[in-house]
Scaffold this motif. Structure first.
Motif, mmCIF file in Angstrom:
data_model
loop_
_atom_site.group_PDB
_atom_site.id
_atom_site.type_symbol
_atom_site.label_atom_id
_atom_site.label_comp_id
_atom_site.label_asym_id
_atom_site.label_seq_id
_atom_site.Cartn_x
_atom_site.Cartn_y
_atom_site.Cartn_z
ATOM 1 N N ASP A 94 0.833 -1.206 0.000
ATOM 2 C CA ASP A 94 0.000 0.000 0.000
ATOM 3 C C ASP A 94 0.865 1.252 0.000
ATOM 4 O O ASP A 94 1.242 1.762 1.051
ATOM 5 N N PRO A 95 1.186 1.752 -1.187
ATOM 6 C CA PRO A 95 2.029 2.964 -1.250
ATOM 7 C C PRO A 95 1.226 4.260 -1.166
ATOM 8 O O PRO A 95 1.789 5.342 -1.339
ATOM 9 N N GLY A 96 -0.087 4.191 -0.884
ATOM 10 C CA GLY A 96 -0.920 5.406 -0.824
ATOM 11 C C GLY A 96 -1.838 5.488 -2.042
ATOM 12 O O GLY A 96 -1.612 4.827 -3.055
ATOM 13 N N ASP A 97 -2.894 6.323 -1.904
ATOM 14 C CA ASP A 97 -3.952 6.341 -2.921
ATOM 15 C C ASP A 97 -3.422 6.664 -4.321
ATOM 16 O O ASP A 97 -3.772 5.984 -5.288
ATOM 17 N N GLY A 98 -2.614 7.720 -4.434
ATOM 18 C CA GLY A 98 -2.142 8.152 -5.759
ATOM 19 C C GLY A 98 -1.407 7.028 -6.480
ATOM 20 O O GLY A 98 -1.786 6.624 -7.587
ATOM 21 N N PRO A 99 -0.351 6.510 -5.864
ATOM 22 C CA PRO A 99 0.379 5.414 -6.523
ATOM 23 C C PRO A 99 -0.508 4.191 -6.780
ATOM 24 O O PRO A 99 -0.390 3.565 -7.831
ATOM 25 N N LEU A 100 -1.417 3.862 -5.850
ATOM 26 C CA LEU A 100 -2.297 2.705 -6.083
ATOM 27 C C LEU A 100 -3.111 2.910 -7.353
ATOM 28 O O LEU A 100 -3.215 2.020 -8.195
ATOM 29 N N LEU A 101 -3.666 4.111 -7.504
ATOM 30 C CA LEU A 101 -4.507 4.380 -8.677
ATOM 31 C C LEU A 101 -3.676 4.515 -9.950
ATOM 32 O O LEU A 101 -4.203 4.459 -11.054
ATOM 33 N N ALA A 102 -2.380 4.662 -9.779
ATOM 34 C CA ALA A 102 -1.484 4.672 -10.949
ATOM 35 C C ALA A 102 -1.042 3.249 -11.300
ATOM 36 O O ALA A 102 -0.284 3.040 -12.240
#
Ligand code: ADP
Length: 477
Positions: free
Chosen positions: A404-412
């Motif tokens: 879980d690297p955070g929302d931004g990276p996940l959505l990337a």
């Protein structure tokens, strides 16, 4: 090299959880890495397995002397080239409805291990094994007797233990030691645990290498929080502890799973929507809100009480919940009551059913896995293969697989899911809401995330190669 895997269950013959998956997948996985290997799986002939030996010819009746009795035992061998299975047929101990939970567990599993060792020494299963790889407490005494009473013929056999779940240790009244031929093991540095006989503790002492099913769990068990009372013993043996993450077998393929109503893949996601619709119909769920899935044994370990507590808020906010599981009565009752209260928004199936499990994992958008501890966890990997994004407590194998690297990276398209640090309702709600917000606000990003989790490689090749390295490091040929 000849390897004997010794366990209480193995898919496809019989499975109650991840242990069965893993022992079932290992032979094929090991043979793909080294086709010269010979693998023999030793299993008790549970009543549900009687059909598996149809058409085979049993060996002669022999006896295992334990507990003041001579128990009749015979061995059934199924050979498929280098992949063999030997069923230990001891009707007095294993011709029973339930696999586990019997009062004479100390005796039945001791008897099983004795029968395995006798059979190995006699060369049943193609010959004497170079490595005896025991799984969990039920198989641990094979290692204890291998080390401390080396039978003629087994002098060169090396012992490996895999701990699939430290919560299950096989603890029995110390007074049984003499009858079970374990009197000399009732010592603090061997099997004695607060006056009891502890089978797993003995296996840890006797094994030359102890593996467990994820790198994080291999560290966690050394501390009091996750050591289940054996952390000091494990610290003493820490230099032989190795963490090897489990894999998934090839049946977990959304393009070719006969249990699913439609195939799909990372490239062609359309079929997943059909799976979602079919699952909703199957479990009596209406509406098109995000579908949260749960597939688990109903035990304290899995943190399902947190799901029960978090569900009302999530459902009120528009989510739907699909649950499959069976186990503790209060959790079964709790989920039934939830389904009743949120009729057509929460669908619950109280059962152990592999096909339904596949449909829940494929038809859901998000998998909830708030386990209090999780040695490895296969369900989150299965969900990912089917494009279902996990929300998980950051513990054990979940920490190693749900990145879980955070929302931004996940959505990337980086990372594999949403984690929370503390197994509380607040933690579960926080991470689930994060996931649902990401899905709603950025559908394209969510599809990137789905594709990313589907493309993760959970195949057995790497773990099997590492397991072989363990055998070879022991000097197995
Ligand atoms: P554990 O071994 O602690 O139960 P894992 O996640 O390692 O947990 O493995 C569980 C295995 O059992 C997975 O293959 C999962 O799909 C399967 N499973 C769990 N609950 C059920 C159920 N109710 N019906 C069918 N399969 C189940």
């Amino acid at each position: 090299m000849r390897v004997a895997l010794v366990a209480s269950e193995a898919a496809p013959f019989v499975k109650t959880g991840g242990l069965g998956d893993v022992v079932g997948a290992l032979p094929d996985a090991l043979l793909r890495v080294d086709p010269e290997l010979e693998v023999v799986t030793w299993l008790p002939l549970h009543r549900v397995l009687r059909e598996a030996v149809q058409g085979l010819t049993p060996g002669p009746w022999r006896h295992v002397s334990l507990g003041g009795r001579d128990e009749p035992v015979r061995l059934w061998e199924r050979a498929r080239e280098r992949d063999r299975v030997v069923f230990v047929d001891a009707p007095g101990w294993f011709d029973r409805e339930a696999l586990y939970g019997h009062r004479d567990g100390a005796l039945r599993w001791a008897g099983f291990c004795r029968a395995v060792l006798d059979g190995c020494a006699d060369g049943v299963g193609g010959g004497v094994p170079d490595v005896l790889h025991a799984h969990d407490w039920q198989a641990s005494l094979a290692l204890v007797w291998l080390k401390h009473r080396r039978a003629a013929g087994l002098e060169r056999t090396r012992g490996v233990l895999t701990i699939h779940n430290l919560a299950y240790q096989g603890r029995w009244d110390g007074s049984l030691a003499a009858a079970l031929d374990l009197q000399d093991q009732l010592r603090f540095d061997r099997m004695e645990w607060h006056g009891q006989l502890n089978y797993l503790k003995g296996g840890i002492e006797a094994a030359e290498v102890v593996t467990t099913v994820s790198p994080t769990y291999a560290r966690e068990v050394l501390g009091p929080e996750h050591g289940q009372g054996l952390d000091a013993h494990l610290r003493h043996h820490a230099n032989k502890l190795v963490g090897i993450l489990n894999g998934l077998d090839g049946s977990w393929d959304p393009e070719a799973d006969p249990a699913l109503p439609a195939p799909f893949s990372a490239e062609e996601l359309e079929g997943k929507a059909i799976c979602r619709e079919a699952l909703a119909r199957e479990l009596g769920i209406d509406g098109d809100g995000p579908l949260l899935g749960v597939v688990a044994r109903f035990t304290e370990q899995k943190g399902l009480d947190l799901v029960l507590d978090a569900a009302p808020a999530l459902v009120e906010e528009g989510a739907r919940l699909a649950v499959l599981g069976t186990g503790d009565q209060d959790l079964e009752d709790g989920f039934r009551a939830l389904a009743h209260r949120f009729d057509r928004r929460v669908g619950v199936r109280v059962a152990f059913d592999g096909d339904v499990a596949r449909r829940v994992l494929a038809g859901s958008d998000v998998l909830l896995m708030p386990s209090r501890f999780e040695p490895c966890g296969l369900t989150q990997m299965q969900a990912m293969r089917y494009g279902t994004v996990p929300v998980a407590h950051a513990v054990g194998g979940l920490r190693d697989t749900v990145l879980d690297p955070g929302d931004g990276p996940l959505l990337a398209g980086e990372g594999t899911g949403f984690r929370f640090e503390h197994p509380t309702v607040e933690g579960l709600l926080w991470a689930t809401r994060r996931a649902l917000r990401c899905r709603e606000e950025d559908p394209d990003g969510w599809r990137r995330l789905m594709r990313a989790v589907m493309r993760r490689d959970w195949r057995w090749d790497g773990p099997a190669a590492r397991t072989l390295e363990v055998y070879r490091a022991l000097g197995a040929p």
